[in-house]
Write a protein that holds these residues in place. Structure first.
Motif, PDB file in Angstrom:
ATOM      1  N   MET A 248       0.846  -1.207   0.000  1.00  0.00           N
ATOM      2  CA  MET A 248       0.000   0.000   0.000  1.00  0.00           C
ATOM      3  C   MET A 248       0.880   1.255   0.000  1.00  0.00           C
ATOM      4  N   GLN A 249       0.519   2.222  -0.829  1.00  0.00           N
ATOM      5  CA  GLN A 249       1.239   3.502  -0.789  1.00  0.00           C
ATOM      6  C   GLN A 249       0.343   4.542  -0.126  1.00  0.00           C
ATOM      7  N   VAL A 250       0.888   5.226   0.881  1.00  0.00           N
ATOM      8  CA  VAL A 250       0.080   6.236   1.578  1.00  0.00           C
ATOM      9  C   VAL A 250       0.787   7.579   1.496  1.00  0.00           C
ATOM     10  N   TYR A 251       0.178   8.493   0.778  1.00  0.00           N
ATOM     11  CA  TYR A 251       0.785   9.808   0.591  1.00  0.00           C
ATOM     12  C   TYR A 251       0.209  10.783   1.612  1.00  0.00           C
ATOM     13  N   LEU A 252       1.050  11.179   2.561  1.00  0.00           N
ATOM     14  CA  LEU A 252       0.606  12.106   3.615  1.00  0.00           C
ATOM     15  C   LEU A 252       1.496  13.346   3.627  1.00  0.00           C
ATOM     16  N   ASP A 253       1.801  13.829   2.433  1.00  0.00           N
ATOM     17  CA  ASP A 253       2.640  15.033   2.326  1.00  0.00           C
ATOM     18  C   ASP A 253       1.942  16.067   1.434  1.00  0.00           C
ATOM     19  N   ASN A 254       0.636  16.178   1.650  1.00  0.00           N
ATOM     20  CA  ASN A 254      -0.187  17.022   0.769  1.00  0.00           C
ATOM     21  C   ASN A 254       0.008  18.522   0.966  1.00  0.00           C
ATOM     22  N   SER A 255       0.709  18.908   2.035  1.00  0.00           N
ATOM     23  CA  SER A 255       1.007  20.337   2.167  1.00  0.00           C
ATOM     24  C   SER A 255       2.221  20.707   1.327  1.00  0.00           C
ATOM     25  N   ALA A 256       3.040  19.705   1.023  1.00  0.00           N
ATOM     26  CA  ALA A 256       4.178  19.944   0.131  1.00  0.00           C
ATOM     27  C   ALA A 256       3.664  20.049  -1.304  1.00  0.00           C
ATOM     28  N   THR A 257       2.892  19.059  -1.690  1.00  0.00           N
ATOM     29  CA  THR A 257       2.221  19.102  -2.992  1.00  0.00           C
ATOM     30  C   THR A 257       1.173  17.995  -3.021  1.00  0.00           C
ATOM     31  N   THR A 258       0.238  18.105  -3.957  1.00  0.00           N
ATOM     32  CA  THR A 258      -0.842  17.121  -4.019  1.00  0.00           C
ATOM     33  C   THR A 258      -0.800  16.351  -5.337  1.00  0.00           C
ATOM     34  N   ARG A 259      -1.448  15.217  -5.310  1.00  0.00           N
ATOM     35  CA  ARG A 259      -1.582  14.430  -6.547  1.00  0.00           C
ATOM     36  C   ARG A 259      -2.590  15.145  -7.448  1.00  0.00           C
ATOM     37  N   PRO A 260      -2.219  15.434  -8.704  1.00  0.00           N
ATOM     38  CA  PRO A 260      -3.189  16.119  -9.570  1.00  0.00           C
ATOM     39  C   PRO A 260      -4.405  15.226  -9.839  1.00  0.00           C
ATOM     40  N   HIS A 261      -5.592  15.834  -9.848  1.00  0.00           N
ATOM     41  CA  HIS A 261      -6.803  15.086 -10.198  1.00  0.00           C
ATOM     42  C   HIS A 261      -6.682  14.583 -11.639  1.00  0.00           C
ATOM     43  N   LYS A 262      -7.323  13.430 -11.917  1.00  0.00           N
ATOM     44  CA  LYS A 262      -7.298  12.889 -13.279  1.00  0.00           C
ATOM     45  C   LYS A 262      -7.923  13.895 -14.258  1.00  0.00           C
ATOM     46  N   GLU A 263      -8.992  14.544 -13.803  1.00  0.00           N
ATOM     47  CA  GLU A 263      -9.677  15.527 -14.664  1.00  0.00           C
ATOM     48  C   GLU A 263      -8.746  16.684 -15.012  1.00  0.00           C
ATOM     49  N   VAL A 264      -7.862  17.027 -14.088  1.00  0.00           N
ATOM     50  CA  VAL A 264      -6.895  18.110 -14.326  1.00  0.00           C
ATOM     51  C   VAL A 264      -5.908  17.654 -15.399  1.00  0.00           C
ATOM     52  N   ILE A 265      -5.400  16.437 -15.222  1.00  0.00           N
ATOM     53  CA  ILE A 265      -4.416  15.904 -16.174  1.00  0.00           C
ATOM     54  C   ILE A 265      -5.051  15.792 -17.567  1.00  0.00           C
ATOM     55  N   ASP A 266      -6.278  15.262 -17.623  1.00  0.00           N
ATOM     56  CA  ASP A 266      -6.953  15.107 -18.928  1.00  0.00           C
ATOM     57  C   ASP A 266      -7.118  16.454 -19.622  1.00  0.00           C
TER      58      ASP A 266
END
Ligand SMILES: Cc1ncc(COP(=O)(O)O)c(C=O)c1O
Length: 384
Positions: free
Chosen positions: A1-19
């Motif tokens: 499992m990958q758990v990303y808990l560094d969202n104040s540094a940066t966030t994963r872009p939404h798929k809709e954003v990438i599209d």
């Protein structure tokens, strides 16, 4: 499992954003300044994104300037205000816990004759306003304060500060809202904010794009001179894919705000509860209630170096931060935690968990398990 808990540094872009951005790179790649159809198409896309950001802040589209990110927005606002009002005075008031994109601008202005005063904070990083009375004088041209602190999550009393505008409207009020935009409702006009900085990559948008709200009643000169794009405030060919991505991220953040916030609150409380129950010798550095944004939790694990724990968690694909990502690669203790009066060992043991809508309770169980194991083994080694 990958758990990303560094969202104040940066966030994963939404798929809709990438599209939306891919469409822009592959098909709609015209220059918004071109007179032909492809240029007009790009211009229209920028217009829609400006509308999305403007609506999210309840301001006119023409009050939104796209920049390359939070850093540029802060630089434009602060250098711009200092230049615009230099004949009125030279006093700037900010806080001791601002991001370097504000503090280093203030330092540079200090070297050029500006007189900068720094407000202190309490032990949870809440700016104390008692000194404002003392610092505020007829030479005050700018107050610049962050909305939410990036290390502790503390929500700052910007409404209280804005009240000073009612007694004296000569100064500009700038708010670095990089850590609150997309996570809280913000209405700069209702509050009385003149300049407000936001950044795309903190709300599941792309990196290298941001915006600056400039109230239409004020005027600041540009930082960059060139082809007069962005109402002449920010010259340079527009980063159309970035702008589209920010527009999409802004719409998504504010369409589902309440649901997302409730989920994040639930995940954060679950982790706090688990840590309190299972791990001894901790200090919770953030407020646990609504004085802190639910996206951030800063905790010191005593007798442990945050960096060692960070790398141990990384082995289990859990990603956290020891402080603010912008400064964590530099040596030295966090200026924010120092200002909050934490001891050196509390600062060294501090870890920041920062959440997004993509985190789940199941992930928190996984994190708690690894956190407990990691801390126990580090403490065992330290005792030997
Ligand atoms: C409070 C705050 N201001 C400004 C910035 C800089 O924003 P950007 O990375 O978009 O330049 C950050 C980034 O971490 C931040 O947290």
């Amino acid at each position: 499992m990958q758990v990303y808990l560094d969202n104040s540094a940066t966030t994963r872009p939404h798929k809709e954003v990438i599209d939306a951005m891919i469409g822009c790179y592959e098909t709609h790649y015209g220059n918004a300044s071109s007179l032909h159809r492809m240029g007009i198409q790009a211009e229209k896309m920028i217009k829609d994104a400006r509308n999305s950001v403007g609506q999210s802040l309840n301001v006119s589209d023409s009050e939104i300037i796209f920049t390359s990110g939070g850093t540029e927005s802060n630089n434009t606002a602060i250098f711009g205000a200092a230049e615009a009002l230099k004949r009125t005075g030279n006093r700037i008031i900010t806080s001791a816990i601002e991001h370097p994109a504000v503090l280093n601008v203030c330092k540079s202005l200090e070297q050029n004759g500006m007189d900068v005063k720094y407000l202190n904070v309490n032990d949870k990083g809440l700016i104390q306003l008692d000194a404002l009375e003392e610092y505020f004088n007829e030479k005050t041209i700018l107050i610049s304060v962050m909305h939410v602190n990036n290390e502790l999550g503390t929500i700052q009393p910007i409404e209280e500060i804005a009240k000073y505008k009612k007694s004296c409207s000569k100064f500009y009020f700038h708010v670095d809202a990089v850590q609150s935009y997309g996570k809280m409702k913000i209405s700069p006009k209702t509050i009385g904010i003149d300049l407000l900085s936001v950044s795309g990559h903190k709300l599941h948008g792309p990196k290298g794009i941001g915006a600056l709200f400039i109230d239409k009643s004020i005027h600041i000169p540009p930082l960059l001179y060139g082809g007069l794009q962005e109402y002449g405030i920010r010259s340079g060919t527009e980063n159309v894919p970035g702008i589209i991505g920010l527009g999409q991220a802004a719409a998504m953040a504010y369409n589902n705000l309440e649901t997302d916030i409730n989920n994040i609150k639930h995940v954060r409380s679950y982790l706090i509860q688990g840590i309190k129950e299972e791990i001894k010798d901790i200090r919770i550095n953030s407020y646990e209630d609504d004085r802190c944004i639910p996206h951030i939790l800063n905790i010191s694990f005593m007798g442990i170096r945050g960096e060692v724990l960070l790398h141990m968690l990384e082995q289990a694909e859990i990603y956290v931060s020891t402080g603010s990502a912008c400064s964590s690669k530099k040596k030295g203790l966090s200026h924010v935690l120092k200002a909050a009066g934490l001891s050196n060992s509390e600062i060294e043991g501090a870890v920041r968990f920062s959440f997004s809508k993509y985190n789940s309770i199941e992930e928190m169980d996984y994190v708690l398990d690894h956190l407990k194991k990691g801390i126990n083994s580090i403490r065992k080694i330290m005792r030997k």
